[in-house]
Design an enzyme around this catalytic site. Structure first.
Site, PDB file in Angstrom:
ATOM      1  N   LYS A  22      38.725 121.253   9.889  1.00 51.94           N
ATOM      2  CA  LYS A  22      39.936 122.067   9.703  1.00 51.94           C
ATOM      3  C   LYS A  22      41.144 121.179   9.438  1.00 51.94           C
ATOM      4  O   LYS A  22      41.918 121.425   8.516  1.00 51.94           O
ATOM      5  CB  LYS A  22      40.178 122.903  10.967  1.00 51.94           C
ATOM      6  N   ASN A  23      41.295 120.131  10.256  1.00 55.68           N
ATOM      7  CA  ASN A  23      42.503 119.315  10.153  1.00 55.68           C
ATOM      8  C   ASN A  23      42.509 118.409   8.928  1.00 55.68           C
ATOM      9  O   ASN A  23      43.516 117.768   8.643  1.00 55.68           O
ATOM     10  CB  ASN A  23      42.687 118.485  11.426  1.00 55.68           C
ATOM     11  N   ARG A  92      51.190 125.927  12.578  1.00 51.04           N
ATOM     12  CA  ARG A  92      52.104 124.815  12.404  1.00 51.04           C
ATOM     13  C   ARG A  92      51.783 123.988  11.157  1.00 51.04           C
ATOM     14  O   ARG A  92      52.677 123.436  10.512  1.00 51.04           O
ATOM     15  CB  ARG A  92      52.014 123.938  13.654  1.00 51.04           C
ATOM     16  N   CYS A 116      55.270 126.137  20.358  1.00 54.21           N
ATOM     17  CA  CYS A 116      53.925 126.661  20.471  1.00 54.21           C
ATOM     18  C   CYS A 116      53.403 126.354  21.859  1.00 54.21           C
ATOM     19  O   CYS A 116      54.040 125.655  22.636  1.00 54.21           O
ATOM     20  CB  CYS A 116      53.014 126.097  19.386  1.00 54.21           C
ATOM     21  N   ARG A 121      56.722 120.419  20.135  1.00 54.94           N
ATOM     22  CA  ARG A 121      56.266 119.911  18.836  1.00 54.94           C
ATOM     23  C   ARG A 121      57.370 119.874  17.779  1.00 54.94           C
ATOM     24  O   ARG A 121      57.369 120.652  16.818  1.00 54.94           O
ATOM     25  CB  ARG A 121      55.067 120.725  18.344  1.00 54.94           C
ATOM     26  N   ASP A 303      42.629 116.624  21.060  1.00 57.66           N
ATOM     27  CA  ASP A 303      41.964 117.889  20.747  1.00 57.66           C
ATOM     28  C   ASP A 303      40.615 118.040  21.454  1.00 57.66           C
ATOM     29  O   ASP A 303      39.975 119.091  21.334  1.00 57.66           O
ATOM     30  CB  ASP A 303      41.761 118.025  19.228  1.00 57.66           C
ATOM     31  N   VAL A 325      49.628 112.518  24.344  1.00 53.03           N
ATOM     32  CA  VAL A 325      50.053 112.885  22.984  1.00 53.03           C
ATOM     33  C   VAL A 325      50.971 114.111  23.012  1.00 53.03           C
ATOM     34  O   VAL A 325      52.010 114.131  22.356  1.00 53.03           O
ATOM     35  CB  VAL A 325      48.825 113.127  22.071  1.00 53.03           C
ATOM     36  N   ARG A 396      40.538 130.330  15.097  1.00 52.23           N
ATOM     37  CA  ARG A 396      41.395 129.480  14.250  1.00 52.23           C
ATOM     38  C   ARG A 396      40.682 128.174  13.907  1.00 52.23           C
ATOM     39  O   ARG A 396      40.971 127.553  12.895  1.00 52.23           O
ATOM     40  CB  ARG A 396      42.706 129.144  14.981  1.00 52.23           C
TER      41      ARG A 396
END
Ligand code: UD1
Length: 417
Positions: A22-23, A92, A116, A121, A303, A325, A396
């Site tokens: 996804k990223n 985002r 969020c 962020r 993540d 992070v 998502r």
């Protein structure tokens, strides 16, 4: 609204195919804005975030075809440079269109993403970087209004932000002259984006290191590219295998994208085997506590922090987890405690004391990775049923997670409430 129901305590056994990342897919789709010809992407995951980016690019006037895992984006017909709030607020990563719109049109109007669930962020690094490239930036009515012909420049990141590295790489590809970006993010998704842009005609070197050099070009053309495997999805299935004391193999994965993570799984008692694009985890031995600090790549990925915590809840001993992070990324903790976990929180640190067993409970997903953590906890719970509400968060980032977990022995189903 859909719910996921899990009756846990069954070891997962078998193989799961990892989808495209996804990223990686989201910035690649945004980068297609820069091409004056059609671009084709293979191995695109069927996820809500991908559909949101599809809608956003279509709203700019791009023509998109998405069949199976194959997507063609023709941005030659683009006629808008405005990204509206209703789409940007959903995701985002919509903000990734700022750099390419500016690079292609010399102007862009993109809604600020807003806060969020995992912290405030900010986007200050994105904006300072674009200003360094010569853009004038104003905030008007909740929108970033950026304008100007971009010129190559030197810019040093205060923090190696993934999204800011991607936005600046895309914008600088069309700037006049040479850009040098210092202290950038080194994630595999950045390297994938650089490969994609270079195959469109960009001149980017150093991706995967902390210094990226970009020689601006006048135009970019069409290309064809395969999205890298999703390392977070691979990691999630491996943790699920471990937490249920099972034997799980992920296919189409890249172990080089998970260096610190795989080391931590071994420390926690996993037997790991890596053969080409297969990673197998066998967790027949007792699980051991490990300390984990999240860091930018090649450190432990933020993540995967929530999912790892679910596994450590049932490991022997005390694990200290530090989230460095993001602020406020322990949203899963309150729900895990309701399932019998013993977790103490102190700011950005969590002390996880392993318990003999978790028990199923009704819980609520709060963000994407926290919901994956609740699924893992539900699978590991040796008694009771877990029902997870607000599962749209999980959709998502994971494609039909319940079907894929069921295929390796999980007792899991999706029901419409
Ligand atoms: C990306 C990933 C996300 C992952 C994160 C960190 C995508 C679509 N999302 O998000 O899944 O969790 O990387 O690996 O690729 N920051 C600032 N100012 C900025 C930008 C970021 O202070 O201008 C801070 C953020 O608040 C955060 C940290 O930097 O604390 C990391 O954020 P960043 O690397 O930018 O994450 P994203 O690109 O949003």
């Amino acid at each position: 609204m859909d719910k996921i129901l899990i009756r846990g305590g069954r070891p997962l056994r078998g193989t799961v195919q990892v989808r495209g990342a996804k990223n990686a897919a989201l910035p690649l789709m945004a980068a297609s804005i820069l091409a004056e010809e059609a671009c084709t992407l293979h191995n695109v995951p069927c996820l809500h975030d991908v559909f949101t980016m599809d809608k956003l690019l279509s709203a700019f006037g791009a023509k998109i075809e998405f069949t199976g895992r194959y997507m063609t984006i023709d941005a030659s017909t683009l006629d808008s440079h405005v990204a509206h709030y209703d789409l940007v607020r959903k995701m985002r990563a919509s903000f990734f269109v700022l750099g390419p719109l500016l690079g292609r049109f010399g102007k862009a109007r993109v809604s600020l993403p807003g806060g969020c669930a995992i912290g405030t962020r900010p986007v200050d690094i994105h904006l300072k970087g674009l200003e360094a490239l010569g853009a004038s930036i104003a905030i008007e009515d909740g929108y970033v209004v950026a304008e100007g012909a971009l010129k190559g420049a030197e810019f040093s990141f205060d923090f190696p932000s993934v999204g800011a590295t991607e936005n600046l790489m895309m914008a600088a590809s069309r700037a006049k002259g040479v850009t040098r970006l210092f202290n950038v993010a080194r994630e595999p998704e950045i390297v994938d984006l650089a490969h994609f842009l270079n195959s469109m005609g960009a001149q980017i070197s150093g991706a995967g290191t902390d210094l990226i050099t970009i020689v601006g070009v006048d135009s970019l053309g069409g290309t064809e590219h395969t999205v890298i495997p999703d390392r977070i999805e691979a990691g999630t299935f491996l943790i699920a295998g471990m937490a249920t004391r099972g034997d799980v193999t992920v296919l189409n994965a890249n172990a080089d994208h998970l260096p610190t993570f795989l080391g931590k799984l071994r420390d926690a008692g996993a037997e790991l085997e890596v053969h080409g694009t297969r990673i197998r985890v066998n967790a027949s031995a007792a699980l051991k506590a490990v300390d984990v600090t999240t860091l930018p790549f090649p450190g432990f990925p933020t993540d995967l922090q929530a999912q790892m915590m679910s596994m450590l809840c049932v490991a022997d001993g005390v694990s200290i987890m530090r989230e460095s992070v993001f602020e406020n990324r322990f949203m899963q903790v309150a729900e895990l405690i309701r399932m019998g976990a013993d977790i103490g929180l102190d700011g950005n640190s969590a002390v996880v004391r392993g318990v003999k067993a978790l028990s199923g409970a009704p819980v609520m997903a709060s963000d994407l990775r926290a919901s994956a953590a609740l699924v893992i906890a539900g699978l590991a719970a040796s008694k009771g049923e877990t029902s997870i509400s607000r599962v749209y968060h999980i959709d998502r980032g994971y494609e039909r997670i319940e079907e894929r977990l069921a295929s390796i022995g999980a007792d899991i189903e999706r029901v419409n409430d």
